[in-house]
Design a protein around this motif. Structure first.
Motif, PDB file in Angstrom:
ATOM      1  N   GLU A 108     -84.311  24.234 -37.869  1.00 24.00           N
ATOM      2  CA  GLU A 108     -84.790  24.176 -36.493  1.00 24.00           C
ATOM      3  C   GLU A 108     -83.691  24.553 -35.503  1.00 24.00           C
ATOM      4  OE1 GLU A 108     -86.296  20.276 -36.056  1.00 24.00           O
ATOM      5  OE2 GLU A 108     -88.218  20.684 -37.086  1.00 24.00           O
ATOM      6  N   GLN A 109     -82.455  24.082 -35.790  1.00 22.87           N
ATOM      7  CA  GLN A 109     -81.348  24.460 -34.920  1.00 22.87           C
ATOM      8  C   GLN A 109     -81.088  25.970 -34.980  1.00 22.87           C
ATOM      9  OE1 GLN A 109     -79.679  22.539 -32.722  1.00 22.87           O
ATOM     10  NE2 GLN A 109     -78.690  24.465 -32.071  1.00 22.87           N
ATOM     11  N   GLY A 110     -81.181  26.553 -36.177  1.00 27.97           N
ATOM     12  CA  GLY A 110     -81.014  28.007 -36.303  1.00 27.97           C
ATOM     13  C   GLY A 110     -82.094  28.766 -35.562  1.00 27.97           C
ATOM     14  N   ILE A 111     -83.334  28.258 -35.634  1.00 32.82           N
ATOM     15  CA  ILE A 111     -84.423  28.901 -34.888  1.00 32.82           C
ATOM     16  C   ILE A 111     -84.170  28.831 -33.397  1.00 32.82           C
ATOM     17  CG2 ILE A 111     -86.871  28.714 -34.322  1.00 32.82           C
ATOM     18  CD1 ILE A 111     -87.361  27.847 -37.209  1.00 32.82           C
ATOM     19  N   ALA A 112     -83.655  27.686 -32.926  1.00 21.51           N
ATOM     20  CA  ALA A 112     -83.346  27.551 -31.498  1.00 21.51           C
ATOM     21  C   ALA A 112     -82.266  28.542 -31.080  1.00 21.51           C
ATOM     22  CB  ALA A 112     -82.916  26.119 -31.190  1.00 21.51           C
ATOM     23  N   ASP A 113     -81.236  28.700 -31.918  1.00 20.14           N
ATOM     24  CA  ASP A 113     -80.189  29.684 -31.606  1.00 20.14           C
ATOM     25  C   ASP A 113     -80.764  31.099 -31.566  1.00 20.14           C
ATOM     26  OD1 ASP A 113     -78.369  27.652 -31.474  1.00 20.14           O
ATOM     27  OD2 ASP A 113     -77.650  27.901 -33.542  1.00 20.14           O
ATOM     28  N   LEU A 114     -81.634  31.423 -32.515  1.00 19.93           N
ATOM     29  CA  LEU A 114     -82.231  32.760 -32.522  1.00 19.93           C
ATOM     30  C   LEU A 114     -83.173  32.963 -31.331  1.00 19.93           C
ATOM     31  CD1 LEU A 114     -83.006  33.171 -36.334  1.00 19.93           C
ATOM     32  CD2 LEU A 114     -81.148  34.206 -35.025  1.00 19.93           C
ATOM     33  N   ASP A 115     -83.847  31.886 -30.902  1.00 21.65           N
ATOM     34  CA  ASP A 115     -84.671  31.990 -29.702  1.00 21.65           C
ATOM     35  C   ASP A 115     -83.822  32.302 -28.477  1.00 21.65           C
ATOM     36  OD1 ASP A 115     -86.974  31.555 -31.087  1.00 21.65           O
ATOM     37  OD2 ASP A 115     -87.056  29.388 -30.664  1.00 21.65           O
TER      38      ASP A 115
END
Length: 438
Positions: free
Chosen positions: A255-262
């Motif tokens: 989820e943290q990686g998805i937030a960074d990619l967002d």
């Protein structure tokens, strides 16, 4: 053009000289013939013969031609011709012919008058006029030759002069085509059309150079600013893959990686919006709108964010602000300014959103109580990914003011950065957008 003007001039001169001589001759013959006809009506044939003899006696120049014949017998009654001449151009009353006059064959202009029982011929010797006409004709042909010579000479000189003045432009454009964007067209200092053309070309080349520098700067900034979040997201995912002991910790890392990619995706979306605004691709969406209502909606959305940080969001908006523009882009620009103001204003501070209607423009300003922007950094504040030293620790990508500036330029406006309260420490920042109503 030079030849056409010369031909027109020569035609006028010909009409004014040779034509005038012909008209003068015809007028003299006509007046003489009318006078002789009047004499015949007054004194009959005897008076007419006496008048012709008198005219021949006083003709010092010897250019008058008269012949009076009986209509039925062609018996010569008076005049200086032996016989009636043959007309060369028909049987009308006016004609040109050759006659034997004083022992010489000469060209003559003659007019025939039929009187009761008589035929009268009145004419003038055109030898001198023919010679003058011949000299004029020769002069015309010589002048045509001179005109053609000077026309080609002038065209050659003008061509060489134009080539000499345009050669620096050709050299510069060839150098630009070869990849040397630093070349500029030299100015002659005359201030003529070629210098104005050179100034426009140089301004265009300067603008192209600025855009190329901006493209290189954006590329470098993207490579620099996006490398870190991408590397961080990748490192977190790798670490989670290697060290996660249960599904919950792995899910949190993902989820943290998805937030960074967002966040990276938002940066690219902001770049696309800026590119669309700078290219003018959004002008098709221009429509009449109420900017006051748009600002009120933005203030209502960001008022909760300001309260969450212990700040106050004050507004000073007129009821109606009619404008023509892109509603979505204008809302995004105001939202960026409010987001920056809330981000840099300390708890307990105040953010102000105000608008004013001028005769030809609308002013929208956002002021905060934050640290402000130094005068040295204000000239770079609208550049992509630029962030002042004092804002490095604050989350952001450095694209907010870039979008605001692009939107203002799309609407033929501009932005101004200044201290909110110059005498206060810190002075805060006021960003004003000026949008023309037309």
């Amino acid at each position: 053009m030079f030849t056409s003007a010369a031909v027109a001039l020569v035609a006028v001169l010909w009409w004014a000289t040779a034509g005038a001589l012909d008209r003068q001759t015809d007028a003299a013959i006509r007046a003489d013939a009318i006078a002789l006809a009047e004499r015949f009506r007054e004194a009959g044939t005897t008076g007419l013969v006496e008048s012709i003899e008198e005219r021949l006696a006083v003709d010092v120049a010897g250019d008058s031609i008269y012949l009076l014949l009986e209509a039925e017998t062609d018996r010569r009654l008076a005049g200086n011709l032996d016989s009636w001449p043959k007309a060369e151009n028909g049987s009308g009353p006016w004609f040109r012919t050759r006659v034997v006059h004083d022992g010489l064959s000469v060209e003559a202009r003659a007019h025939r008058i039929d009187l009761p029982g008589l035929r009268l011929l009145v004419g003038r010797d055109e030898t001198e006029r023919s010679e003058l006409r011949r000299l004029l004709t020769e002069g015309v042909f010589w002048s045509f030759g001179a005109v053609i010579f000077f026309a080609f000479l002038g065209a050659s000189l003008i061509r060489n002069a134009l080539q000499a003045r345009m050669r620096p432009t050709f050299v510069t454009t060839a150098a630009i085509a070869g990849g040397d964007l630093s070349s500029r067209v030299p100015l002659s200092g005359r201030g003529d059309e070629f210098d104005r053309l050179a100034q426009v070309l140089n301004a265009m080349l300067d603008r192209i150079g600025t855009l190329m520098e901006g493209v290189r700067g954006v590329s470098d900034a993207i490579a620099h600013d996006l490398r870190t979040p991408i590397a961080r997201a990748r490192a977190k995912l790798e670490d989670a893959l290697a060290t996660s002991e249960d599904e919950d910790s792995l899910r949190a890392a993902v989820e943290q990686g998805i937030a960074d990619l967002d966040g990276i995706s938002r940066i690219f979306q902001a770049l696309l919006r800026i590119a669309e605004a700078e290219a003018g691709a959004r002008r098709a969406a221009f429509a009449p709108l109420d900017l006051g209502a748009l600002l009120a909606d933005a203030a209502e959305i960001y008022e909760a964010a300001a309260e969450a940080r212990g700040q106050r969001l004050l507004t000073d908006l007129p009821p109606d602000l009619d404008l023509v523009g892109d509603r979505d882009l204008l809302f995004q620009a105001v939202a960026n300014l409010l987001d920056n103001a809330i981000k840099f204003t300390p708890p307990g501070g105040t953010v102000q959103l105000a608008a004013a209607a001028l005769p030809g423009a609308v002013l929208v300003s956002v002021a905060d109580d934050g640290p402000g922007v130094s005068p040295e950094d204000r000239s770079h504040a609208g550049e992509r990914f630029f962030r002042a030293d004092r804002s490095r620790a604050t989350p952001g990508s450095g694209l907010g003011l870039s979008l605001v500036r692009a939107v203002a330029h799309l609407h033929a406006g501009e932005i101004v950065l200044e201290d909110a309260v110059p005498d206060r420490v810190p002075p805060g920042l006021r960003v004003t957008i000026s949008l023309p109503r037309a």
